[in-house]
Scaffold this active site. Structure first.
Site, short mmCIF file in Angstrom:
data_model
loop_
_atom_site.label_atom_id
_atom_site.label_comp_id
_atom_site.label_asym_id
_atom_site.label_seq_id
_atom_site.Cartn_x
_atom_site.Cartn_y
_atom_site.Cartn_z
N LYS A 3 30.88 23.10 60.41
CA LYS A 3 30.90 21.73 60.91
C LYS A 3 29.97 21.57 62.10
O LYS A 3 29.16 20.63 62.15
CB LYS A 3 32.33 21.35 61.30
CG LYS A 3 32.50 19.88 61.66
CD LYS A 3 33.98 19.57 61.96
CE LYS A 3 34.83 19.74 60.74
NZ LYS A 3 36.26 19.44 60.96
N CYS A 54 33.35 50.65 30.05
CA CYS A 54 34.26 49.91 29.18
C CYS A 54 35.63 49.70 29.80
O CYS A 54 36.53 49.18 29.16
CB CYS A 54 34.40 50.62 27.83
SG CYS A 54 35.04 52.30 27.97
N ARG A 94 38.12 19.21 66.99
CA ARG A 94 38.29 19.66 65.59
C ARG A 94 37.89 21.12 65.44
O ARG A 94 37.01 21.62 66.15
CB ARG A 94 37.42 18.83 64.65
CG ARG A 94 37.70 17.33 64.64
CD ARG A 94 36.64 16.63 63.79
NE ARG A 94 36.76 15.18 63.82
CZ ARG A 94 37.33 14.44 62.87
NH1 ARG A 94 37.84 15.03 61.81
NH2 ARG A 94 37.40 13.13 62.97
N HIS A 114 49.55 47.65 29.60
CA HIS A 114 49.46 47.23 28.19
C HIS A 114 49.46 45.71 28.08
O HIS A 114 48.62 45.11 27.39
CB HIS A 114 50.64 47.82 27.41
CG HIS A 114 50.71 47.39 25.98
ND1 HIS A 114 51.39 46.25 25.59
CD2 HIS A 114 50.16 47.90 24.85
CE1 HIS A 114 51.28 46.11 24.28
NE2 HIS A 114 50.53 47.09 23.81
N GLY A 160 41.68 21.35 55.80
CA GLY A 160 43.08 21.11 56.10
C GLY A 160 43.86 22.31 56.59
O GLY A 160 45.05 22.20 56.92
N SER A 207 30.13 56.49 28.15
CA SER A 207 30.77 55.22 28.48
C SER A 207 31.86 55.52 29.50
O SER A 207 32.74 56.35 29.25
CB SER A 207 31.40 54.59 27.22
OG SER A 207 32.03 53.37 27.56
N MET A 245 43.24 24.23 59.37
CA MET A 245 43.36 24.33 60.82
C MET A 245 43.55 22.94 61.42
O MET A 245 43.71 21.97 60.69
CB MET A 245 42.14 25.07 61.39
CG MET A 245 42.10 26.54 60.96
SD MET A 245 40.66 27.44 61.59
CE MET A 245 39.35 26.76 60.58
N TYR A 270 24.72 48.79 29.86
CA TYR A 270 25.58 47.68 29.49
C TYR A 270 26.93 47.78 30.18
O TYR A 270 27.33 48.84 30.69
CB TYR A 270 25.76 47.61 27.96
CG TYR A 270 26.62 48.72 27.38
CD1 TYR A 270 28.01 48.60 27.35
CD2 TYR A 270 26.05 49.86 26.83
CE1 TYR A 270 28.81 49.60 26.82
CE2 TYR A 270 26.83 50.88 26.31
CZ TYR A 270 28.22 50.75 26.29
OH TYR A 270 29.00 51.74 25.78
N ARG A 295 29.09 18.43 54.62
CA ARG A 295 29.23 19.81 54.17
C ARG A 295 29.03 19.84 52.66
O ARG A 295 29.14 18.80 52.00
CB ARG A 295 30.61 20.37 54.53
CG ARG A 295 31.77 19.61 53.92
CD ARG A 295 33.11 20.08 54.45
NE ARG A 295 34.21 19.24 54.00
CZ ARG A 295 35.44 19.30 54.48
NH1 ARG A 295 35.74 20.16 55.42
NH2 ARG A 295 36.39 18.50 54.01
#
Length: 890
Positions: A30, A846, A99, A471, A108, A779, A110, A866, A355
């Site tokens: 701000k 993976c 502020r 699981h 909102g 992997s 603070m 990958y 902002r």
């Protein structure tokens, strides 16, 4: 550095501005933006910002540094000269707003105080000066309410109810209808209540008011809601907040005054239309507090609740036209959609804040794409603007943000999306509810392969135990179903068919709601909003794919998941867990028959039942992934997941094998392991009882032949799990190669394939150069690698890991985001040693970390080929990989 040499206060305004938008760490967002707007010559009321350094000093010492006080008084003197008013003067008082303002927006969270500097005498002076007695006393009563709440810690509801009582007594609806005399009397009542309830007199000296207000705003950095917000948004707790002290302008002086909030584009849809709300004769907090229904600033801002109200463009056209000019200037300057607060005093417009505006994810994607098309930002900037995890919100239903919900407890956010349903304590009950046209939500202590049918028919899954890679979590993510796991406040009584959630009693069949993105569990049915994907999203993701280097594959165990993954942009399957193919009554029974077999003949008979299932599954997956690699992990069976648990299951197995229940129980005891996750599983079973692996490899090879003859391009990768030594891999590689080559030769087909291993044990990572001699790919199974590196059970760690995070022992759940220092070291080391020993080796990951943005950046920087994740995480992974490539070229 001594206190006298530190600059704590930075002024902004026509008399001189010392900050800019790049100074957010010191001045907060701000303060930095107020300075920037002042530099642009916009109508910003003069003021000054007290730095975050002063806040951190205050938090340590509970006092404002002396040098900060001196600099504050000097800044006030400068404003007094600019405006011709004096702080604390009885006839011509200068009033301030105080502020907060952190380096990132925390709306909102603070505190704020308006109209600071008023007392009995200056209120009378303000009335004379403005010729508006009602305005003066209205401003003073507002100041008392805010100051008592924010600074004195007074229960503001007492004062609010007093105001409501007065409106009732005067038979009016809005506070704007109260007279000056009413408000003057209300001030006296407020002061009397405060001293009676708190024992403190309301402060009259403006300078005392100022120092205490600044201290209160500094303290609000550590209020409970601010701390919670930072936790939820991964904002550091050691930044502190700046304080912005700004001369007041008044939107509550009459009908030529107003206050409002506007957005340079629609924050819900992203549409390039000016959007906002305002109130005539009001102050800023009235707009957000909902005291009155705000009016639309223009026609495009109208909705059902305000469509009959006049617009700002109609009521105050000159100020509105200036606001339009300023919003265009600010959006072009910041090159982003702006959220602007404004006040109009006597037809004169003032800008109080700008902002980057909060927006929905759909709006964020649209804005990014359209700003590229408008030439405002580059494609790279657009791709970097959307946090990857936010993309998840576009792929799953979410809770209606306008519906009031009752949160009962919170578990682990194991699989995103929101779902409501009736509590089903077993898979059988979930299926029964489905048959009766009722929506079920499966609630279990933990899930097992037996629950797959119940999970499939349920809207979502809630478990009392288990972690982010349990699981329930893994299967739910693969299905795209919401899941909340490891809720310690969930108690289940299967005998009584009841549930306790944080002490609240539920019967089976009662409705509840879960949010898999936050881990929240709610009472009753909470409406959801359907996920939608539009053209802007497709364009945006295509841009992301232009930049990324990492390929993105999916963890998919069946043809349907494979098709889903391809639709989400998967470039192959990085993990097909063959044990997941055995979910379902007939298949589970065959696996159990194999485990409980008394000789090789019985094992072969059970496997012969599984062979056609496996061949059918692999054929379907190869078809779905036509031309893309499919990495198939041979059976890695934690035995405890497949052992029969109930009396019914044991009897069924005994009948199928034509043996007694006693024999089943005896064999079951022999198969039980103290630590099944580190037991007789993976390659260990493949070596000691190779019939299982022989059957699976045959199924893979036969499926590849079938698809190849159909014209499908098949690229199989066969992965051998839980390897700890090179010799294990060498034995199983030779067996696998012999079977595949023999079947391909018999069928007269040539199909390129690879054999490799999963690196999921520390020993395998450490000896990667040896293992690489027998592998064509590595992997990284980072779920088990994390377990075995930390010595943690991923299903039980959720009980104490949150406390570890709170104590700063770990930064995040290592099963959700890769531990880069420890587990990451093993990954980096294995890549280096493996590549040195075998330059042709390719590398992937993976584990569930393949869908975590921070982990993906690590994998990009370490040269993986990958990443692989659940199908519904594919877009998240694609975007995270693109952002890593833009930020870190390799």
């Amino acid at each position: 550095m001594n206190d006298a040499s530190i600059k704590y206060v930075y002024p902004f305004g026509k008399s001189g501005t010392e900050g800019n938008k790049e100074m957010k760490n010191l001045l907060g967002g701000k303060g930095a933006n107020l300075a920037e707007m002042a530099n642009l010559g916009l109508p910003v009321p003069p003021g000054f910002t007290i730095t975050t350094e002063a806040c951190l000093n205050y938090i340590k010492t509970s006092s404002i540094p002396d040098q900060a006080k001196k600099q504050t008084l000097a800044a006030i003197s400068k404003i007094e000269k600019e405006l011709g008013k004096k702080f604390g003067d009885e006839k011509n008082p200068l009033l301030f707003s105080v502020r907060s303002g952190a380096r990132v927006s925390m709306p909102g969270m603070m505190d704020t105080v308006l109209n600071l500097g008023l007392n009995e005498k200056s209120t009378k002076g303000l009335a004379l000066q403005t010729g508006n007695e009602r305005f003066a006393w209205d401003s003073y009563r507002r100041f008392i309410q805010m100051y008592a709440d924010v600074v004195m810690g007074f229960n503001s509801s007492i004062l609010e109810s007093t105001l409501e009582d007065l409106k009732d007594a005067r038979n009016v609806k809005d506070d704007t209808e109260l007279s000056a005399a009413d408000l003057k009397n209300l001030v006296a009542v407020y002061k009397k209540i405060i001293v009676e309830e708190s024992g403190e007199y309301f402060p009259e000296k403006p300078e005392d008011q100022l120092w205490k207000a600044i201290g209160a705003v500094f303290n609000s950095w550590n209020n409970s809601r601010a701390i919670k917000y930072r936790d939820l948004n991964n904002i550091a707790h050691n930044w502190g907040t700046a304080v912005n002290v700004q001369s007041m302008v008044f939107g509550n002086m009459g009908n030529d005054c107003a206050t409002g909030v506007c957005f340079t584009r629609n924050p819900s849809t992203g549409e390039n239309k000016f959007f906002g709300e305002f109130l005539i004769n009001a102050q800023g907090e009235d707009v957000v507090a909902g005291i009155r229904t705000p009016s639309p600033i223009n026609h495009d801002s109208k909705n059902e609740s305000n469509k009959t109200l006049p617009t700002l463009s109609e009521l105050l056209p000159t100020a509105f036209d200036e606001l339009v000019s300023i919003y265009n200037k600010l959006e072009k300057h910041y090159r982003d959609m702006q959220d602007i607060e404004f006040t109009i005093e006597k037809n004169q417009l003032f800008i109080l804040q700008t902002r980057s505006g909060k927006r929905t994810v759909a709006a964020a994607v649209r804005i990014a794409v359209e700003m590229v098309n408008e030439g405002m930002i580059s494609k790279e900037e657009a791709v970097l603007r959307i946090p990857p995890n936010d993309i998840d919100q576009l792929l799953h239903p979410k809770l209606d943000p306008n519906y009031k919900k009752t949160v009962l407890a919170t578990g682990l956010p194991a699989s995103p999306g929101a779902a409501s349903g009736r509590i089903a304590l077993t898979s059988e009950m979930a299926a029964k509810m489905k048959d009766n046209q009722k929506t079920a939500l499966l609630v279990r202590h933990e899930t097992s392969p037996e629950d797959i049918s119940g999970m499939a028919v349920s809207q979502g899954i809630l478990t009392a135990r288990g972690g982010m890679t349990s699981h329930a979590a893994v299967v739910a993510r693969g299905m795209g179903k919401p899941c909340v796991a490891g809720c310690t406040l969930l108690q289940i009584d299967l005998a009584e068919r009841t549930v306790l959630i944080n002490g609240k009693h539920f019967n089976e069949g009662d409705p509840i709601t879960i949010d898999g993105a936050t881990g929240e569990i709610m009472d009753g049915i909470v409406p959801t909003v359907k996920a939608t994907i539009g053209e802007h999203f497709k364009i945006f993701m295509n841009w992301a794919d232009e930049f990324r280097v990492l390929k993105v594959r999916a963890n998919a165990d069946n043809p349907a998941d494979g098709e889903t993954a391809v639709n989400f942009g998967a470039e192959g399957i990085g993990l097909c867990r063959t044990e997941h193919m055995f979910f379902g009554d007939e298949r589970v029974l065959a696996i159990r028959q194999m485990l409980f077999a008394r000789n090789d003949e019985e094992i072969k008979r059970a496997l012969d039942k599984l062979l056609p299932f496996q061949e059918e599954d692999f054929t379907g997956i190869f078809r779905a992934l036509n031309g893309k690699p499919v990495n198939i992990r041979l059976l890695d069976l934690p035995l405890h997941e497949f052992l029969p648990q109930t009396e019914k299951e044991k009897k069924h197995l005994a009948e199928s094998l034509d043996i007694t229940l006693k024999e089943i129980e005896n064999v079951g005891k022999q198969l039980e392991e103290f630590n099944p996750m580190l037991g007789h599983r993976g390659c260990r079973m493949g070596i000691t009882s190779n019939l299982v692996y022989i059957t699976q490899v045959k199924a893979i090879a036969k499926a590849a032949v079938t698809c190849s003859k159909e014209g499908i391009v098949v690229i199989p990768e066969i992965m051998i799990p839980l390897i700890a030594t090179e010799k294990e891999l060498a034995i199983l590689r030779e067996l696998t190669k012999k079977i595949v080559d023999q079947i391909f030769a018999e069928k007269n087909v040539k199909i390129k394939y690879k054999i490799g291993t999963m690196i999921e044990l520390p020993r395998a990572a450490i000896t990667a150069d040896e293992i690489a001699k027998s592998a064509e790919f590595f992997s990284f199974g980072t779920n088990d690698l994390t377990q075995t590196t930390f010595g943690l059970s991923r299903d039980d760690a959720g009980k104490f890991l949150p406390e570890y995070r709170n104590l700063g022992i770990i930064k995040s759940d290592p099963f959700a985001s890769l531990d880069q220092q420890g587990v990451g070291f093993l990954v980096s080391y294995a890549i280096k040693k493996g590549r040195e020993a075998n330059p042709n080796l390719h590398f992937g990951v993976c584990g569930e970390h393949g869908g975590d943005p921070d982990s993906i950046t690590f994998f990009h920087n370490n040269g993986l080929d990958y990443i692989s994740c659940s199908p519904y995480r594919i877009p998240v992974a694609r975007l995270a990989a693109a952002q890593a490539a833009i930020k870190f070229k390799r």
